[in-house]
Each structure stands twice: as C-alpha cells, then as structure tokens.
Enzyme design. Structure first.
Site, mmCIF file in Angstrom:
data_model
loop_
_atom_site.group_PDB
_atom_site.id
_atom_site.type_symbol
_atom_site.label_atom_id
_atom_site.label_comp_id
_atom_site.label_asym_id
_atom_site.label_seq_id
_atom_site.Cartn_x
_atom_site.Cartn_y
_atom_site.Cartn_z
ATOM 1 N N ASP A 296 0.852 -1.187 0.000
ATOM 2 C CA ASP A 296 0.000 0.000 0.000
ATOM 3 C C ASP A 296 0.892 1.242 0.000
ATOM 4 O OD1 ASP A 296 -1.738 2.213 1.112
ATOM 5 O OD2 ASP A 296 -3.184 0.582 1.175
ATOM 6 N N ILE A 297 0.545 2.247 -0.799
ATOM 7 C CA ILE A 297 1.393 3.451 -0.850
ATOM 8 C C ILE A 297 1.193 4.347 0.375
ATOM 9 C CG2 ILE A 297 1.648 3.453 -3.354
ATOM 10 C CD1 ILE A 297 -0.425 5.728 -3.453
ATOM 11 N N ASN B 263 -12.921 -3.691 2.688
ATOM 12 C CA ASN B 263 -13.886 -2.598 2.727
ATOM 13 C C ASN B 263 -14.846 -2.786 1.559
ATOM 14 O OD1 ASN B 263 -11.037 -1.541 3.524
ATOM 15 N ND2 ASN B 263 -12.443 -0.207 4.602
ATOM 16 N N VAL C 226 -11.297 2.421 -3.461
ATOM 17 C CA VAL C 226 -11.025 1.930 -4.816
ATOM 18 C C VAL C 226 -12.007 0.799 -5.079
ATOM 19 C CG1 VAL C 226 -9.334 0.854 -6.352
ATOM 20 C CG2 VAL C 226 -8.574 2.557 -4.664
ATOM 21 N N HIS D 34 -10.441 -5.937 -2.928
ATOM 22 C CA HIS D 34 -9.075 -6.146 -2.438
ATOM 23 C C HIS D 34 -9.100 -6.447 -0.946
ATOM 24 C CE1 HIS D 34 -9.923 -1.818 -2.064
ATOM 25 N NE2 HIS D 34 -9.036 -1.766 -1.079
#
Length: 125
Positions: A30-31, A95, A104, A108
């Site tokens: 994750d960024i 989520n 997004v 995921h």
C-alpha cells in the site's frame, strides 16, 4: 475497466511495489501504509465489491488463502513458542461500499501486520 486504479496497476500502466503475482492475483505494498506491513491483494479479474463476487467462491477462497502465505513471507505470521504462547499476527480487512470505507472499487484484501505499536494508531477503516 480503464478507469480502475487497480486494473491499471495490474495492466502495468501504473507502477506498484509488487510482492506476489500469479495468473489470478496481484499483491503489492500500500502506498499509504497503516502498519509496518500493509499489503493489498487484488484479483486480476475486475470485481467492484465483495457484494459483486458473482458466485466466485473458489476465487475468494484462493484470495483469502494467500493471506497467511504473504504474512509469513513478510514476517508477520502467527507463531507459537515452546510454552504454547502465540506471537506475531496480522489483520485482514475488506472494505465494501461507501459506508464500508471502500475507496477503490476493485475488490481487495488489506493485510496489515508488524510490531503492535501500529495497533494503537487510529486506522481510518
């Protein structure tokens, strides 16, 4: 889906720090990590939310089965010492939808782990 961030990452149009890839899934860091280990596991097939999985239980099972494998590879697996006490560990999170905090719209799994100080932080999901 040409406007999907994760579809573009999967297609190589947007760079990512990949940690795993096979024919069905991609996992990357994750960024904006919320923990020392914060990976995202995404199916290569576009599925918007968990509610849209369309009966793909085998795909979901394989996706979830990647979690302990990746946790071990990144040093946050659950272990048991000689006294039978558990150590380590990780958190998984999916989520779904706006009230579920999804940002997004490509299914995921978040895999979060590492030393416990991060658990005291307010995680936005």
């Amino acid at each position: 889906m040409e406007n999907c961030l994760f579809c573009n990452i999967i297609a190589g149009k947007i760079p990512s720090d990949k940690v795993y890839e096979d024919d069905e899934f991609l996992a990357f860091r994750d960024i904006y990590p919320a923990a020392p280990v914060h990976l995202l596991i995404v199916p290569k097939r576009h599925i918007s939310t968990l509610s849209d999985y369309d009966g793909q239980t085998e795909l979901l099972g394989k996706m979830l089965a990647l979690v302990p494998q990746l946790a071990q590879q990144h040093g946050c697996e659950v272990t048991v010492d000689s006294a039978g006490q558990p150590h380590g560990g990780y958190k998984t999170l999916i989520n779904s939808g706006p009230d579920g905090g999804q940002e997004v719209y490509h299914l995921h799994i978040h895999l979060l782990g590492g030393p416990r100080p991060w658990t005291g932080r307010k995680i936005p999901f």
